[in-house]
Design a protein around this motif. Structure first.
Motif, PDB file in Angstrom:
ATOM      1  N   UNK A  58       0.832  -1.212   0.000  1.00  0.00           N
ATOM      2  CA  UNK A  58       0.000   0.000   0.000  1.00  0.00           C
ATOM      3  C   UNK A  58       0.862   1.256   0.000  1.00  0.00           C
ATOM      4  N   UNK A  59       0.574   2.197   0.897  1.00  0.00           N
ATOM      5  CA  UNK A  59       1.243   3.495   0.844  1.00  0.00           C
ATOM      6  C   UNK A  59       2.366   3.601   1.897  1.00  0.00           C
ATOM      7  N   UNK A  60       3.225   2.594   1.954  1.00  0.00           N
ATOM      8  CA  UNK A  60       4.288   2.594   2.957  1.00  0.00           C
ATOM      9  C   UNK A  60       5.677   2.652   2.341  1.00  0.00           C
ATOM     10  N   UNK A  61       5.816   3.398   1.262  1.00  0.00           N
ATOM     11  CA  UNK A  61       7.119   3.605   0.622  1.00  0.00           C
ATOM     12  C   UNK A  61       7.607   4.995   1.015  1.00  0.00           C
ATOM     13  N   UNK A  66      11.619   8.759   6.393  1.00  0.00           N
ATOM     14  CA  UNK A  66      10.541   7.991   6.996  1.00  0.00           C
ATOM     15  C   UNK A  66       9.184   8.302   6.413  1.00  0.00           C
ATOM     16  N   UNK A  67       8.196   7.629   6.957  1.00  0.00           N
ATOM     17  CA  UNK A  67       6.822   7.707   6.459  1.00  0.00           C
ATOM     18  C   UNK A  67       6.118   8.951   6.985  1.00  0.00           C
ATOM     19  N   UNK A  72       9.206  12.399  -2.111  1.00  0.00           N
ATOM     20  CA  UNK A  72       8.927  12.719  -3.520  1.00  0.00           C
ATOM     21  C   UNK A  72       8.876  11.445  -4.372  1.00  0.00           C
ATOM     22  N   UNK A  73       8.282  11.531  -5.585  1.00  0.00           N
ATOM     23  CA  UNK A  73       8.357  10.396  -6.504  1.00  0.00           C
ATOM     24  C   UNK A  73       9.829  10.103  -6.793  1.00  0.00           C
ATOM     25  N   UNK A  74      10.259   8.900  -6.920  1.00  0.00           N
ATOM     26  CA  UNK A  74       9.472   7.672  -7.044  1.00  0.00           C
ATOM     27  C   UNK A  74       9.131   7.014  -5.704  1.00  0.00           C
ATOM     28  N   UNK A  75       9.411   7.662  -4.600  1.00  0.00           N
ATOM     29  CA  UNK A  75       9.139   7.082  -3.268  1.00  0.00           C
ATOM     30  C   UNK A  75       7.667   7.256  -2.905  1.00  0.00           C
ATOM     31  N   UNK A  76       6.791   6.724  -3.766  1.00  0.00           N
ATOM     32  CA  UNK A  76       5.352   6.849  -3.536  1.00  0.00           C
ATOM     33  C   UNK A  76       4.678   5.589  -4.017  1.00  0.00           C
ATOM     34  N   UNK A  77       3.512   5.222  -3.551  1.00  0.00           N
ATOM     35  CA  UNK A  77       2.675   6.032  -2.665  1.00  0.00           C
ATOM     36  C   UNK A  77       3.226   6.032  -1.237  1.00  0.00           C
ATOM     37  N   UNK A  88      13.209   3.728  24.310  1.00  0.00           N
ATOM     38  CA  UNK A  88      13.154   5.059  24.903  1.00  0.00           C
ATOM     39  C   UNK A  88      13.318   6.185  23.903  1.00  0.00           C
ATOM     40  N   UNK A  89      13.318   5.873  22.615  1.00  0.00           N
ATOM     41  CA  UNK A  89      13.463   6.877  21.554  1.00  0.00           C
ATOM     42  C   UNK A  89      12.230   6.847  20.663  1.00  0.00           C
ATOM     43  N   UNK A  90      11.960   7.952  19.959  1.00  0.00           N
ATOM     44  CA  UNK A  90      10.815   8.029  19.074  1.00  0.00           C
ATOM     45  C   UNK A  90      11.214   8.714  17.769  1.00  0.00           C
ATOM     46  N   UNK A  91      10.999   7.976  16.659  1.00  0.00           N
ATOM     47  CA  UNK A  91      11.266   8.508  15.319  1.00  0.00           C
ATOM     48  C   UNK A  91      10.145   8.042  14.401  1.00  0.00           C
ATOM     49  N   UNK A  92      10.056   8.660  13.229  1.00  0.00           N
ATOM     50  CA  UNK A  92       9.058   8.250  12.243  1.00  0.00           C
ATOM     51  C   UNK A  92       9.328   6.819  11.794  1.00  0.00           C
ATOM     52  N   UNK A  93       8.237   6.074  11.568  1.00  0.00           N
ATOM     53  CA  UNK A  93       8.372   4.763  10.948  1.00  0.00           C
ATOM     54  C   UNK A  93       9.148   4.943   9.641  1.00  0.00           C
TER      55      UNK A  93
END
Length: 174
Positions: A58-61, A66-67, A72-77, A88-93
């Motif tokens: 799906x849209x997890x590229x 990160x997500x 930008x394209x081609x890293x879509x959808x 103990x750390x937090x970053x984008x998937x």
């Protein structure tokens, strides 16, 4: 010889491939870059923003940022999947994240340039909650201490060596 031993060597940049499945922060193994850093080193990491990897269907590229829904394209959808908390750390998937030995994780993304505050080996991961459906990889260019600007101590040493060389040549001419 004495001059060469006192001036730190500057290594050439290296490219490493980080895999979304194999190097996932959950279910994978952190990539050992082979780079040993010393607190105070300048680390630069860059990943082409058009280099893509995925957390699944799906849209997890995304790119190494990160997500966030902004790749930008081609890293879509691509979609915005928020943040994943781990160790103990937090970053984008889907973000490219690193750490020095067992220290704190830090975000590299597509562009990183900072002085590190720890000593040890650099490891990289794809930040995710599982790796079973991840695919793709990104190539990170890593550069340590790329500046060739001499330090004041190095300039003093170089100046002293040049003066000594000049005096030696004048003495031989006599």
């Amino acid at each position: 010889l004495g001059l060469a031993a006192s001036v730190p060597a500057i290594a050439a940049p290296i490219d490493v491939d980080v895999f979304a499945m194999q190097n996932s922060s959950t279910g994978g193994v952190a990539l050992d870059t082979g780079l040993d850093l010393v607190a105070g080193d300048r680390l630069i990491s860059s990943v082409d923003p058009l280099d893509c990897w995925s957390a699944g269907a799906a849209n997890r590229i995304s790119n190494a940022n990160g997500l966030d829904g902004l790749s930008p394209p081609p890293c879509q959808p691509t979609g915005d999947f928020g943040f994943h908390s781990q160790d103990g750390e937090m970053f984008r998937f889907g973000a490219l994240v690193g750490r020095i030995d067992a220290g704190d994780w830090f975000l590299l993304g597509t562009s990183f340039d900072a002085i590190v505050n720890a000593t040890g080996r650099l490891f990289l991961v794809y930040w995710d909650s599982n790796n079973f459906d991840n695919f793709g990889s990104v190539t990170a260019r890593l550069d340590v201490n790329p500046s060739t600007v001499p330090t004041p101590a190095g300039l003093l040493l170089l100046g002293t060596a040049l003066l000594a060389l000049g005096a030696s040549r004048r003495a031989r001419r006599r």
